[in-house]
Design a protein around this motif. Structure first.
Motif, short mmCIF file in Angstrom:
data_model
loop_
_atom_site.label_atom_id
_atom_site.label_comp_id
_atom_site.label_asym_id
_atom_site.label_seq_id
_atom_site.Cartn_x
_atom_site.Cartn_y
_atom_site.Cartn_z
N SER A 21 -11.81 -4.61 6.24
CA SER A 21 -12.32 -4.52 7.61
C SER A 21 -11.52 -3.47 8.35
CB SER A 21 -12.18 -5.87 8.32
OG SER A 21 -12.91 -6.87 7.66
N GLN B 267 -15.48 -2.03 -4.37
CA GLN B 267 -15.72 -2.46 -5.74
C GLN B 267 -14.50 -2.20 -6.63
OE1 GLN B 267 -18.44 -4.23 -6.32
NE2 GLN B 267 -18.94 -3.88 -4.16
N ARG C 73 -7.43 -6.65 4.91
CA ARG C 73 -7.90 -6.70 3.53
C ARG C 73 -8.07 -8.14 3.11
NH1 ARG C 73 -3.79 -4.09 0.37
NH2 ARG C 73 -4.31 -5.70 -1.13
N HIS C 74 -9.25 -8.48 2.59
CA HIS C 74 -9.53 -9.82 2.08
C HIS C 74 -9.56 -9.73 0.56
CE1 HIS C 74 -10.72 -11.31 6.11
NE2 HIS C 74 -11.05 -10.04 6.28
N ASN C 75 -8.61 -10.40 -0.09
CA ASN C 75 -8.38 -10.19 -1.52
C ASN C 75 -8.66 -11.42 -2.36
OD1 ASN C 75 -6.82 -7.54 -1.01
ND2 ASN C 75 -5.68 -9.03 0.18
N ARG D 284 -8.06 -17.14 -2.41
CA ARG D 284 -8.26 -15.86 -1.76
C ARG D 284 -7.22 -15.73 -0.65
NH1 ARG D 284 -13.41 -13.42 -2.21
NH2 ARG D 284 -14.80 -14.53 -3.63
N GLN E 159 -17.04 -3.83 8.31
CA GLN E 159 -16.59 -4.38 7.03
C GLN E 159 -17.14 -3.56 5.87
OE1 GLN E 159 -17.71 -8.52 6.97
NE2 GLN E 159 -16.04 -9.11 8.34
N TYR E 160 -16.31 -3.40 4.83
CA TYR E 160 -16.67 -2.64 3.65
C TYR E 160 -16.38 -3.48 2.41
CZ TYR E 160 -16.30 1.30 6.94
OH TYR E 160 -16.43 2.14 8.01
N GLN E 161 -17.29 -3.45 1.45
CA GLN E 161 -17.08 -4.09 0.17
C GLN E 161 -16.54 -3.04 -0.80
OE1 GLN E 161 -17.30 -7.33 -0.43
NE2 GLN E 161 -18.03 -7.76 1.64
N PRO F 170 -12.59 -6.52 -7.03
CA PRO F 170 -13.16 -6.12 -5.74
C PRO F 170 -12.49 -6.85 -4.57
CG PRO F 170 -14.89 -6.59 -7.33
CD PRO F 170 -13.61 -7.07 -7.94
N TYR F 171 -12.55 -6.23 -3.41
CA TYR F 171 -12.03 -6.86 -2.20
C TYR F 171 -12.82 -6.38 -1.00
CZ TYR F 171 -9.44 -2.43 -1.55
OH TYR F 171 -9.10 -1.11 -1.40
N GLN F 172 -12.63 -7.03 0.12
CA GLN F 172 -13.32 -6.64 1.35
C GLN F 172 -12.31 -6.02 2.30
OE1 GLN F 172 -16.26 -9.35 3.31
NE2 GLN F 172 -14.90 -9.17 5.06
#
Length: 280
Positions: free
Chosen positions: A79, A88, A103-105, A55, A84-86, A75-77
């Motif tokens: 902020s 889809q 962005r958390h990928n 990740r 924070q948003y998930q 999907p990614y998260q």
């Protein structure tokens, strides 16, 4: 750039790291160049070379540039500030980037990005960006859902860019020309960029043959913030980029700072960290 330890997440930070290397880019056609900064799409090869099967996260600082993320991957998260948003696999979003964004990928990250200049969204689509502060907006509220789905079914980046440009050109020509206040804001940004960064609102108003009050009203209407706050962001980004590029040649006075202490304080305000923490 932070390296992974025992399979932990990679992290890249805008300005300090070359986040552009993970993407392929296309510049807009001349008719759209005043309003769109670029189109980009994740490069699977470069992403794998950087992150492998791990990740990874990308941190970006404020810019007041409306940015669309069309998800062609997993999907990614996301902020935005402290929220924070998930996101889809089927979700596509727009953010204003008036706050710190991260962005958390997954390793299979595949994002098509459209980055507008301030006011560009309104000039082309007639949609005011000020309403989107600190929000993650579903892209189908900005672009037609049919257009988004067509983009996802095209085979490559070049065809996606061509489809987007044709759509934006058709919408822009319907508008005939951008509103007067958007033109004034863009001229003010151009004057500021071409002159000393300590250019005041009064000087901008004189250059544009208008008043401080008018400049203030147009900036809050078009961008969603005051001239002072916007130009403070522009200055911090430019100065920090110059500092990271070459510390020895960097002078805070070139960017309108009183001294290095003044610059250091602005870095904390802009990045949320002390300069030594950000660079380290």
């Amino acid at each position: 750039m932070e390296k992974p330890v025992n399979g932990c997440q990679h992290r890249m930070t805008e300005i300090f790291d070359n986040i552009r290397k993970l993407y392929q880019f296309a510049t807009p056609c001349p008719e759209l160049a005043e309003y769109i900064e670029f189109f980009s799409e994740s490069s699977a090869e470069e992403t794998y070379q950087y992150a492998g099967d791990n990740r990874f996260a990308i941190k970006m600082f404020p810019s007041w540039t409306p940015t669309c993320y069309i998800n062609l991957g997993q999907p990614y998260q996301l902020s935005v500030g402290t929220t924070q948003y998930q996101i889809q696999q089927s979700t596509d979003v727009l953010i204003l980037r008036n706050n710190i964004v991260e962005r958390h990928n997954l390793p299979t990250d595949h994002i098509l990005t459209i980055k507008f200049f301030p006011g560009g969204l309104e000039a082309i689509l007639g949609i005011n960006q000020a309403q989107f502060s600190d929000q993650v907006v579903k892209l189908e509220n900005v672009l037609p859902a049919t257009l988004i789905q067509r983009l996802k079914h095209l085979p490559d980046f070049g065809e996606r860019v061509e489809l987007l440009q044709n759509f934006f050109l058709s919408q822009y020509k319907k508008k005939n020309a951008s509103a007067y206040y958007i033109d004034v804001v863009q001229k003010a940004i151009g004057i500021y960029s071409a002159n000393n960064p300590d250019f005041t609102s009064s000087q901008l108003a004189n250059e544009l043959y208008t008043t401080n009050k008018t400049i203030y009203r147009y900036f809050t209407r078009v961008i969603g913030t005051t001239p002072k706050q916007y130009f403070s962001t522009v200055r911090a980004r430019a100065a920090l980029s110059a500092y990271v590029t070459n510390k020895k040649l960097f002078s805070p006075y070139d960017y309108g700072y009183y001294d290095m202490s003044h610059f250091y304080k602005d870095v904390i305000r802009f990045t949320g960290k002390k300069l030594i923490e950000s660079v380290g």
